[in-house]
Design an enzyme around this catalytic site. Structure first.
Site, PDB file in Angstrom:
ATOM      1  N   THR A 203       0.823  -1.223   0.000  1.00 11.35           N
ATOM      2  CA  THR A 203       0.000   0.000   0.000  1.00 11.35           C
ATOM      3  C   THR A 203       0.853   1.268   0.000  1.00 11.35           C
ATOM      4  O   THR A 203       0.441   2.295  -0.525  1.00 11.35           O
ATOM      5  CB  THR A 203      -0.965   0.035   1.208  1.00 11.35           C
ATOM      6  OG1 THR A 203      -0.195   0.136   2.422  1.00 11.35           O
ATOM      7  CG2 THR A 203      -1.848  -1.198   1.262  1.00 11.35           C
ATOM      8  N   VAL A 252      -3.568   4.663   0.273  1.00  7.19           N
ATOM      9  CA  VAL A 252      -5.023   4.534   0.423  1.00  7.19           C
ATOM     10  C   VAL A 252      -5.263   3.024   0.557  1.00  7.19           C
ATOM     11  O   VAL A 252      -5.835   2.368  -0.322  1.00  7.19           O
ATOM     12  CB  VAL A 252      -5.774   5.159  -0.780  1.00  7.19           C
ATOM     13  CG1 VAL A 252      -7.287   5.242  -0.481  1.00  7.19           C
ATOM     14  CG2 VAL A 252      -5.222   6.546  -1.092  1.00  7.19           C
ATOM     15  N   HIS A 253      -4.788   2.526   1.704  1.00  8.18           N
ATOM     16  CA  HIS A 253      -4.642   1.090   1.942  1.00  8.18           C
ATOM     17  C   HIS A 253      -5.880   0.284   1.524  1.00  8.18           C
ATOM     18  O   HIS A 253      -5.785  -0.663   0.763  1.00  8.18           O
ATOM     19  CB  HIS A 253      -4.404   0.829   3.436  1.00  8.18           C
ATOM     20  CG  HIS A 253      -3.405   1.730   4.084  1.00  8.18           C
ATOM     21  ND1 HIS A 253      -2.032   1.538   4.014  1.00  8.18           N
ATOM     22  CD2 HIS A 253      -3.583   2.842   4.835  1.00  8.18           C
ATOM     23  CE1 HIS A 253      -1.421   2.485   4.696  1.00  8.18           C
ATOM     24  NE2 HIS A 253      -2.318   3.286   5.209  1.00  8.18           N
ATOM     25  N   ASP A 254      -7.020   0.670   2.062  1.00  6.34           N
ATOM     26  CA  ASP A 254      -8.221  -0.169   1.945  1.00  6.34           C
ATOM     27  C   ASP A 254      -8.728  -0.237   0.507  1.00  6.34           C
ATOM     28  O   ASP A 254      -9.222  -1.276   0.062  1.00  6.34           O
ATOM     29  CB  ASP A 254      -9.314   0.364   2.883  1.00  6.34           C
ATOM     30  CG  ASP A 254      -8.866   0.338   4.343  1.00  6.34           C
ATOM     31  OD1 ASP A 254      -9.505   1.007   5.174  1.00  6.34           O
ATOM     32  OD2 ASP A 254      -7.877  -0.360   4.645  1.00  6.34           O
ATOM     33  N   LEU A 256      -6.911  -0.207  -2.097  1.00  7.59           N
ATOM     34  CA  LEU A 256      -6.044  -1.124  -2.849  1.00  7.59           C
ATOM     35  C   LEU A 256      -6.515  -2.570  -2.671  1.00  7.59           C
ATOM     36  O   LEU A 256      -6.524  -3.351  -3.631  1.00  7.59           O
ATOM     37  CB  LEU A 256      -4.583  -0.975  -2.409  1.00  7.59           C
ATOM     38  CG  LEU A 256      -3.561  -1.813  -3.199  1.00  7.59           C
ATOM     39  CD1 LEU A 256      -3.525  -1.381  -4.670  1.00  7.59           C
ATOM     40  CD2 LEU A 256      -2.158  -1.723  -2.590  1.00  7.59           C
TER      41      LEU A 256
END
Ligand code: RIB
Ligand code: CA
Length: 323
Positions: A203, A252-254, A256
């Site tokens: 991420t 924008v971890h989530d 991805l």
């Protein structure tokens, strides 16, 4: 379209993930479950409802667990987590995750059934296995699996935003979602389901820049403008506390993790490894990935890299949908 159930602790990147999943023609969001993590369960549930309402989507929201399975989160035990740090820019407090998202208060309500019970009800009657996408602490899934381990037969795979091999954030050894509920993460790993980790190693490389946000604003949809606002705040926090390889960019971890369900090639260097979760002491919440060729039985897929260009291209395309 691939059916998924999303499990979130909404949060800023959770909000982008929810919008991406709802808008993508390649995904059918069957339900969204909230869990305590970035914020308490009241806030993460309200924020989730606000995002669903923002898109006028007809997706049920189920309220989940308010505490981790085992650990007690006393103030003195909170990690020096970036989420909790505050920045003041032009006199305005900036956080990685606002207490309440800056969109209208929810008029819609969550369902009566608690999230872990919903998982059992849904999975028992599901005709075919479904993909679970968990982008917060794994408490809800762990509770459901403890109530009825057999539901794993109806789980196609569990895509987990969480963990880190060379990259951490909550502590020197851990990523926040896993740190917040380590025992839940181990239970998910032990469940027998196929587990795919989308960790910080991926991420942080597949990050979104300030100029990408300018493009989102030009697109001008409710989703793309809101995503730009959320990510620009995240960029201020990353610049201050977690600088990435490129300046003025944010993970924008989530989102991805959701994009991986749509197009697996958005993750790179995905390897099948052995991972164990650290429970107490220095390694609390660590995803201890075994890099050796010969290890204990391997138990999960782990992405060691992400494709920034592909990720941003997908966000441009998907966030342009809807009004
Ligand atoms: O470490 C990143 C994760 O923690 C993301 O899911 C973010 O929303 C926070 O929950
Ligand atoms: Ca999250």
């Amino acid at each position: 379209a691939e059916k998924i159930i999303l499990d979130v602790d909404t949060g800023s990147d959770d909000a982008v993930a929810i919008m991406t999943a709802i808008l993508s023609p390649d995904i059918q969001v069957e339900a969204i479950c909230s869990v305590a993590g970035n914020k308490d369960i009241d806030k993460t549930t309200e924020n989730t409802l606000r995002v669903v309402q923002h898109l006028g989507a007809d997706v049920p929201v189920y309220r989940g667990c308010s505490q981790p399975l085992v650990k007690f989160l006393r103030e003195d035990r909170q990690p020096k987590k970036v989420h909790g740090l505050e920045l003041v820019v032009d006199g305005k407090a900036v956080q990685m995750h606002a207490d309440t998202l800056d969109i209208p208060e929810a008029k819609i309500h969550e369902q009566e059934t608690p999230a872990p019970v919903f998982y059992l009800n849904y999975l028992h009657q599901a005709e075919e296995p479904i993909t679970l996408v968990a982008v917060g602490p794994l408490t809800n899934l762990a509770v459901a699996l403890m109530l009825d381990p057999m539901v794993v037969e109806k789980v196609k795979r569990i895509v987990v935003m969480g963990g880190g091999y060379k990259v951490t954030n909550a502590t020197s050894t851990a990523e926040f979602n896993i740190w917040y509920d380590p025992e839940a993460a181990q239970r998910v790993l032990d469940s027998g389901a196929e587990v795919v980790f989308v960790p910080l190693d991926a991420t942080h490389r597949a990050c979104v820049s300030k100029s990408d946000c300018a493009r989102f604003r030009e697109i001008g949809t409710k989703a793309s403008v809101f995503a730009a606002e959320l990510i620009e705040q995240r960029i201020l926090m990353h610049n201050a506390f977690q600088p990435l390889d490129i300046p003025d960019a944010a993970a924008v971890h989530d989102a991805l993790a959701v994009c991986y369900v749509i197009n697996e090639s958005v993750l790179k260097d995905v390897r099948y490894v052995h991972c164990a979760i650290g429970f107490r002491g220095l390694g609390e919440g660590q995803t201890v990935v075994d890099p050796r060729h010969v290890t204990a039985e391997k138990n999960c897929w782990f992405a060691f890299d992400g494709d920034r260009e592909k990720f941003v291209a997908m966000l441009n395309e998907i966030l342009a949908l809807g009004e």
